[in-house]
Design a protein around this motif. Structure first.
Motif, mmCIF file in Angstrom:
data_model
loop_
_atom_site.group_PDB
_atom_site.id
_atom_site.type_symbol
_atom_site.label_atom_id
_atom_site.label_comp_id
_atom_site.label_asym_id
_atom_site.label_seq_id
_atom_site.Cartn_x
_atom_site.Cartn_y
_atom_site.Cartn_z
ATOM 1 N N HIS A 81 0.837 -1.192 0.000
ATOM 2 C CA HIS A 81 0.000 0.000 0.000
ATOM 3 C C HIS A 81 0.881 1.254 0.000
ATOM 4 O O HIS A 81 2.098 1.166 0.209
ATOM 5 C CB HIS A 81 -0.912 -0.008 1.221
ATOM 6 N N LEU A 101 -4.937 -13.548 1.946
ATOM 7 C CA LEU A 101 -6.093 -13.110 1.159
ATOM 8 C C LEU A 101 -6.356 -14.152 0.075
ATOM 9 O O LEU A 101 -5.443 -14.516 -0.671
ATOM 10 C CB LEU A 101 -5.835 -11.749 0.528
ATOM 11 N N ASN A 103 -9.539 -14.080 -1.918
ATOM 12 C CA ASN A 103 -10.554 -13.654 -2.877
ATOM 13 C C ASN A 103 -9.953 -12.890 -4.048
ATOM 14 O O ASN A 103 -8.897 -12.263 -3.932
ATOM 15 C CB ASN A 103 -11.595 -12.773 -2.192
ATOM 16 N N GLU A 104 -10.650 -12.904 -5.178
ATOM 17 C CA GLU A 104 -10.238 -12.119 -6.338
ATOM 18 C C GLU A 104 -10.360 -10.644 -6.008
ATOM 19 O O GLU A 104 -11.246 -10.223 -5.266
ATOM 20 C CB GLU A 104 -11.096 -12.469 -7.550
ATOM 21 N N SER A 105 -9.473 -9.838 -6.554
ATOM 22 C CA SER A 105 -9.474 -8.398 -6.298
ATOM 23 C C SER A 105 -8.879 -7.691 -7.510
ATOM 24 O O SER A 105 -8.319 -8.333 -8.398
ATOM 25 C CB SER A 105 -8.668 -8.084 -5.032
ATOM 26 N N PRO A 106 -8.987 -6.359 -7.574
ATOM 27 C CA PRO A 106 -8.448 -5.637 -8.738
ATOM 28 C C PRO A 106 -6.925 -5.732 -8.812
ATOM 29 O O PRO A 106 -6.238 -5.952 -7.814
ATOM 30 C CB PRO A 106 -8.899 -4.192 -8.480
ATOM 31 N N GLY A 110 -4.667 -9.578 -7.463
ATOM 32 C CA GLY A 110 -5.892 -10.362 -7.435
ATOM 33 C C GLY A 110 -6.193 -11.131 -8.693
ATOM 34 O O GLY A 110 -7.300 -11.667 -8.851
#
Length: 240
Positions: A81, A101, A103-106, A110
């Motif tokens: 970040h 993590l 899950n799919e993410s941008p 991801g």
């Protein structure tokens, strides 16, 4: 192909006289800087903050943390970040800084499947994230990034051979036994497909993980490399 046979053998086998072997390797008309690490012999570890909790951010700051030792190799090691906190799972010296993590993410992180590099005192292994969650290995250090480049000998299913998305990219590949870790940064802009093929076909590694493509940096004195730029988050390196 601009790879020289002798150089290629040197990269694959490493050198008994050196803690880390760093070489320039050509493959399919492209050039890569490659650092080969033996996790059982080399002190391979992740780094994020100083002892006082402030972020390191640079190779110079990392080297200054251990003035009595020599930094032999270092590289950025995962997405982060703006405040340099790791985006994904991060463990250092057995302490979890960020959870896993799944899950799919941008963004590239991801672009599933992504993965985790897990370090112990004598091994380094790249796992696909769901396989990592199932195996729950005891990692001294771990960093999650994405996408995976090579998964069990196959390229990431979403990579396109004719993609025109090209960046300077860096990542890591490991053997299934965890006895070899190879860190690579491209010397020119490459596609994901080209980068993955280098790990799979050029280096013969069954698992490989992408670290970044905009903030890709390498510290390798053997190659005259001490890349500068914006402050980094997680880094990986070897002290001698």
């Amino acid at each position: 192909m601009i790879r020289a046979a002798a150089l290629f053998v040197a990269v694959l086998t490493g050198s008994a006289a050196s803690a880390v072997t760093c070489e320039t390797v050509g493959f399919e008309g492209l050039s890569y800087s490659v650092c080969d690490v033996d996790p059982a012999r080399d002190e391979l570890a992740l780094f994020l903050r100083r002892g006082d909790g402030t972020g390191l951010g640079s190779f110079a700051a990392l080297a200054a943390e251990r003035p009595e030792q020599t930094l032999r190799f270092a590289m950025n090691a995962g997405m982060y970040h703006p405040d340099r906190r790791p985006v994904g799972h991060y463990v250092q010296d057995g302490v979890e800084v960020m959870r896993l993590l799944t899950n799919e993410s941008p963004g590239n992180f991801g672009l599933l499947p992504n993965g985790v590099l897990c370090l112990t005192d004598d091994s380094a292994r790249v796992y696909e994230t769901l396989a990592f969650a199932e195996a729950a290995p005891a990692c001294r250090d771990a960093t999650q990034s994405g996408p995976m480049l090579v998964i069990d000998g196959a390229l990431h299913p979403r990579f396109l051979a004719d993609s025109d998305s090209r960046f300077i990219r860096n990542g890591v590949g490991t053997s299934d036994a965890g006895d070899r870790a190879v860190f690579v940064i491209s010397d020119q802009a490459v596609s994901f497909h080209e980068f993955g093929r280098f790990f799979r076909d050029g280096l013969g590694l069954p698992q490989a993980l992408y670290f970044d493509g905009r903030i890709s940096r390498l510290y390798a004195p053997d190659l005259g490399r001490n890349d500068a730029g914006f402050a980094m988050g997680p880094m990986i390196g070897v002290f001698e």
